[in-house]
Scaffold this active site. Structure first.
Site, PDB file in Angstrom:
ATOM      1  N   GLU A 220      -2.393 -15.220   2.572  1.00 49.06           N
ATOM      2  CA  GLU A 220      -1.515 -14.415   2.050  1.00 49.06           C
ATOM      3  C   GLU A 220      -2.413 -13.286   1.933  1.00 49.06           C
ATOM      4  OE1 GLU A 220       1.283 -12.862   0.619  1.00 49.06           O
ATOM      5  OE2 GLU A 220       0.352 -10.995  -0.884  1.00 49.06           O
TER       6      GLU A 220
ATOM      7  N   THR B  48       1.813  -3.877   0.812  1.00 46.46           N
ATOM      8  CA  THR B  48       0.786  -4.733  -0.130  1.00 46.46           C
ATOM      9  C   THR B  48      -0.457  -3.684  -0.807  1.00 46.46           C
ATOM     10  OG1 THR B  48       2.023  -6.617  -0.300  1.00 46.46           O
ATOM     11  CG2 THR B  48       0.796  -6.417  -1.923  1.00 46.46           C
TER      12      THR B  48
HETATM   13  N1  HSE Z   1       1.629  -9.330  -7.469  1.00 51.15           N
HETATM   14  C1  HSE Z   1       0.902  -9.239  -6.194  1.00 51.15           C
HETATM   15  C2  HSE Z   1       1.748  -7.040  -5.814  1.00 51.15           C
HETATM   16  C3  HSE Z   1       2.291  -8.891  -5.071  1.00 51.15           C
HETATM   17  O1  HSE Z   1       2.245  -6.531  -6.663  1.00 51.15           O
HETATM   18  O2  HSE Z   1       0.500  -6.835  -5.622  1.00 51.15           O
HETATM   19  C4  HSE Z   1       2.247  -8.641  -4.289  1.00 51.15           C
HETATM   20  O3  HSE Z   1       1.359  -9.439  -3.209  1.00 51.15           O
END
Ligand code: HSE
Length: 306
Positions: A128, A181
């Site tokens: 990830e 992201t």
């Molecule tokens: N918590 C993460 C974000 C989830 O909001 O950036 C997405 O990878």
């Protein structure tokens, strides 16, 4: 067993107030993957269908999490990975998380389950991280454990499974634009005001309590995000209109799914979730932006063999 086919589900991370810690697992959307033992040592991505993603193991999220696990074992064979991607990358419903989880879950099954789900989370975090440019597990944990999860810590990995009322359903709209992201994280402030932090952690605590006690009023009252949403909502066209329509149609709350652009709503019961779907559909149908909408129960099982 030399080959396994798995379904790795989509997830909603953050759940409004729980940035980087809360998440839940979706029922209706996910990727299919095939993991196979091969005589040649190493990890090989042999097939990718659905979206254009790298075949190089070190550049592929599923490959990197698989390598993290492979480096922790001592075997005289390797693994091939086929990815049938249904979750669009950059959609905000855990596309990279599904890939990262799928490879390590499948390998673990073929190895006779030497690792538990917490250990698998640690391997998946490595995959990830190449998509998000930072380590977090709020979208991985629900895909592995199912249901609602809270990431208490990533070092060491500590995941809490949170029970939720079975009537809770999600409505997800996915506007067909891509938000990476890493970009969505870059718009966030490095520091937050103490007053906002107090509001936010009060909401996280009360949401967890409300899920445990099936207190729908408190769930509704806790699904608020005063820290992340004000910055990220600007990246999502018509976000405020969708939220307004969702709440007016009876949802318990509405927020950005993961890092966006998908928007989630939670409702009590399928009927309300479908009303929310209609209301949101009306908003987006007028925008000229392509979109799709899903209604989903909470998937309590997570990643599974098919
Ligand atoms: N918590 C993460 C974000 C989830 O909001 O950036 C997405 O990878």
């Amino acid at each position: 067993m030399n080959e396994i086919k798995i379904f790795s589900p989509a997830t909603v991370a953050n759940v409004s107030c729980g940035f980087d810690v809360l998440g839940f697992c979706l029922d209706s959307v996910g990727d299919d993957m095939v993991i196979r033992k091969t005589d040649k040592k190493g990890i090989y991505i042999t097939k990718i269908e659905g979206f254009d993603l790298p075949f190089e193991t070190e550049l592929n999220v599923a490959g990197v999490s698989a390598l993290a696990m492979y480096n922790a074992i001592d075997v005289d064979f390797g693994f091939e990975i086929e990815i049938y991607k249904n979750i669009k990358p950059g959609s905000g419903i855990g596309s990279s998380a599904a890939s990262a989880v799928g490879s390590v879950f499948g390998m673990n099954e073929l190895l006779g389950r030497p690792f538990n789900k917490t250990q698998l989370t640690a391997f998946a975090i490595k995959g990830e991280a190449i998509a998000s440019k930072c380590e977090h597990a709020d979208n991985l944990a629900p895909a592995l454990f199912g249901g609602f999860t809270l990431v208490k810590s990533i070092n060491p990995v500590q995941i809490l499974e949170i029970p939720a009322p079975s009537a809770i359903c999600a409505t997800i709209i996915h506007p067909q634009i891509e938000i990476k992201t890493s970009e969505s994280r870059a718009v966030l402030p490095k520091e937050v005001a103490l007053a906002d932090a107090i509001t936010q952690w009060a909401n996280v605590g009360s949401l967890v309590h409300a899920l445990h006690t099936s207190d729908y009023d408190l769930i509704q009252n806790s699904l608020q995000d005063v820290i992340v949403e004000p910055h990220r909502s600007k990246l999502i066209p018509h976000y405020d209109d969708v939220k307004k329509a969702s709440l007016a149609a009876g949802s318990l709350g509405c927020g950005i799914s993961g890092s966006g652009p998908s928007i989630f709503s939670l409702s009590k019961g399928l009927e309300t979730a479908n009303k929310v779907k209609e209301a949101i559909h009306k908003v987006y149908a007028e925008t000229g932006i392509e979109f799709d909408i899903h209604v989903s129960k909470i998937n309590t099982e997570g990643v599974k063999i098919v």
